[in-house]
Design an enzyme around this catalytic site. Structure first.
Site, short mmCIF file in Angstrom:
data_model
loop_
_atom_site.label_atom_id
_atom_site.label_comp_id
_atom_site.label_asym_id
_atom_site.label_seq_id
_atom_site.Cartn_x
_atom_site.Cartn_y
_atom_site.Cartn_z
N LYS A 1 0.86 -1.19 0.00
CA LYS A 1 0.00 0.00 0.00
C LYS A 1 0.89 1.23 0.00
CE LYS A 1 -4.45 0.78 0.12
NZ LYS A 1 -5.56 -0.13 -0.24
N ASP B 1 -6.77 4.13 -4.75
CA ASP B 1 -7.48 3.98 -3.47
C ASP B 1 -8.15 5.34 -3.25
OD1 ASP B 1 -7.61 1.97 -1.03
OD2 ASP B 1 -7.30 3.91 -0.11
N GLY C 1 -20.56 6.81 1.79
CA GLY C 1 -19.68 7.28 0.71
C GLY C 1 -20.48 7.54 -0.55
N GLY D 1 -18.30 7.59 -3.68
CA GLY D 1 -17.21 7.51 -4.66
C GLY D 1 -17.33 6.28 -5.54
N ASN D 2 -16.22 5.91 -6.11
CA ASN D 2 -16.16 4.82 -7.07
C ASN D 2 -16.71 3.51 -6.52
OD1 ASN D 2 -13.98 2.42 -7.56
ND2 ASN D 2 -14.76 3.28 -9.46
N VAL D 3 -16.37 3.20 -5.26
CA VAL D 3 -16.80 1.94 -4.67
C VAL D 3 -18.31 1.94 -4.44
CG1 VAL D 3 -16.59 0.45 -2.66
CG2 VAL D 3 -14.54 1.44 -3.69
N ALA D 4 -18.82 3.04 -3.87
CA ALA D 4 -20.26 3.16 -3.64
C ALA D 4 -21.01 3.07 -4.98
CB ALA D 4 -20.58 4.47 -2.94
O1 2IT Z 1 -8.04 -1.65 -0.97
C1 2IT Z 1 -7.89 -2.17 -2.10
O2 2IT Z 1 -8.00 -3.38 -2.28
C2 2IT Z 1 -7.58 -1.29 -3.23
N1 2IT Z 1 -7.48 -0.08 -3.03
C3 2IT Z 1 -7.37 -1.84 -4.59
C4 2IT Z 1 -5.96 -2.31 -4.75
C5 2IT Z 1 -5.59 -2.77 -6.14
O3 2IT Z 1 -4.42 -3.08 -6.32
O4 2IT Z 1 -6.45 -2.82 -7.03
#
Ligand code: 2IT
Length: 443
Positions: free
Chosen positions: A128, A168, A239, A241-244
């Site tokens: 990370k 992220d 949220g 964003g992209n995930v939501a």
């Molecule tokens: O928390 C995660 O799994 C991500 N931000 C995606 C990491 C990735 O390498 O796609």
């Protein structure tokens, strides 16, 4: 025979060694609690000092990022890459740009990523990175200059078979593009060193949707196991964003009704459901505006905006965290339970505090932990790496099918390792043990 580990002693030592990193300690404690019996009853893990070795990142790099803002003033930020564990494959994990981001936060995320990546079935280690750069309110040109300067340093430590970052929080398609361009400029290679790339230059289909889609495939399996269905269920997703965005789309497709999303400014309730293409697209627009507020959604679609309150006071059948770590605490859990919540899914990394998880476990409702529920994102990143390595591009169907299979296999791993004596499935324990075994055996 090597000595057995004692939880309290082990955690006290770890805290001493990692002062002022509460999130890392929290993440480590959750995993160690889950796996300690497995470790203590497995001689090869004891003899090989597996616990001591698995909580120490292989490498941490920290570097200076200098850039010039629009007023021609020099700005200095701190960039990092935590290369946590490469036992099963190259380091893999996102980059986070956030105000006040600390090394402790990135260590928690890199540690989590190690077990998550192991669960995906793909050969990826855990890493990370990111910077204490706040993208909120920055101009496009400022973001471009920051990303270039950041990659000028980061490129020394990464490579397509060494360490493959992605996005992220605060790092989306645009930022990946700026960084990938800089990497190519310096290294003169087009090897797909980042994932989450654009569709026309090496990105995988379904990657933008993958975290949310995967989370809902997992949730659907949990409901099926409980002889239940997503049809007609009300849902909240923190949220916007992209995930939501991916979550809300797949939830709608599976028949659930998402009635609330949130931002740092408060939450929005849309009783009609967040369920049209126009509404999904607007979420992306909101994110792209760089203002980090959700209120304009309410104005645009005639929904209700509740300022400064947490989304967890909204009564729903399924509650999903999709914003930040520790965004749902013990009191929020009690409120959700009092209002009849039936399922809680962590889509953000470590979205729930230990107190919240304890409440859900006590109430015996299914609780899905982030490293299992949100693993679809990095799984499709792994598929993007495969496509880049073979210089091919797979169809959306092909990627989506593989994602679906991977999420099912993560769900099954949780069942296998997480079933308690009374039949209750402890998905936290299941995910931690299953993710741990593969890494530990490789080490
Ligand atoms: O928390 C995660 O799994 C991500 N931000 C995606 C990491 C990735 O390498 O796609």
């Amino acid at each position: 025979m090597a000595n057995k580990y004692k939880l309290d002693e082990f955690m006290a030592d770890l805290e001493k060694k990692n002062p002022a990193q509460p999130e890392f300690i929290q993440a480590a404690k959750e995993v160690v609690e889950s796996i300690i019996d497995v470790v203590n009853s497995t001689p090869k893990y004891l003899e090989n000092k597996i616990l001591d070795r698995i909580v120490e990142p292989e490498r941490v790099v920290s570097f200076k990022v200098e850039w010039e803002d629009d007023k021609h003033e020099i700005q200095v930020n701190r960039g990092y890459r935590v290369q946590f564990n490469s036992a099963i494959g190259p380091y893999k994990g996102g980059l986070r740009f956030a105000k006040n981001l600390t090394l402790g936060t990135l260590k928690f995320l890199g540690f989590e990523q190690t077990f998550k990546n192991s669960l995906t079935t793909l050969p990826m280690g855990g890493g990370k990175g990111g910077a204490d750069f706040d993208p909120v309110g920055k101009s496009n040109a400022e973001i471009l200059r920051f990303c270039r300067s950041f990659m000028t340093e980061l490129q020394k430590y990464i490579g397509p078979d060494t360490d493959v970052p992605a996005g992220d929080l605060g790092v989306g398609g645009r930022e990946i593009g700026y960084m990938y361009g800089q990497y190519k400029r310096i290294r003169q290679e087009n090897t797909g060193v980042l994932t989450g790339k654009g569709q026309t230059w090496g990105g995988s289909r379904i990657r933008p949707e993958a975290t949310g889609f995967g989370a809902m495939y997992f949730t659907n399996e949990v409901l099926k196991l409980n002889r239940d269905s997503m049809k007609g269920k009300t849902m909240s997703v923190s949220g916007f964003g992209n995930v939501a965005w991916g979550t809300v789309q797949k939830a709608t497709e599976l028949g659930a009704k998402v009635i609330a999303i949130s931002g740092p400014d408060g939450y929005v309730i849309d009783e009609n459901g967040i369920n049209t293409k126009e509404k999904f697209d607007y979420m992306l627009e909101l994110r792209a505006s760089n203002k980090n507020v959700v209120e304009p959604y309410a104005e645009k679609f005639g929904a209700k905006f509740v300022k400064g309150k947490k989304i967890w006071e909204v009564p729903v059948d399924i509650a999903c965290t999709a914003a930040l770590q520790n965004e749902l605490n013990g009191d929020d859990a009690k409120t959700l339970l009092k209002n009849g919540v039936k399922y809680v899914m962590e889509i953000s990394n470590m979205g729930c505090t230990p107190e919240a998880i304890a409440e859900f476990h006590k109430a015996k409702i299914p609780f899905g932990p982030g490293k299992a529920v949100n693993a679809g994102g990095v799984a499709v990143s792994g598929l993007e790496m495969s496509q880049n390595a073979e210089h091919l591009r797979w169809s959306a169907n092909e990627v989506d099918e593989k994602l679906h299979e991977i999420m099912k296999s993560i769900f099954e791993a949780c069942l296998r390792e997480g079933k308690e004596k009374d039949g209750y499935i402890n998905y936290v324990k299941g995910a931690n043990i299953a993710g741990f075994r593969k890494v530990a055996d490789a080490m």
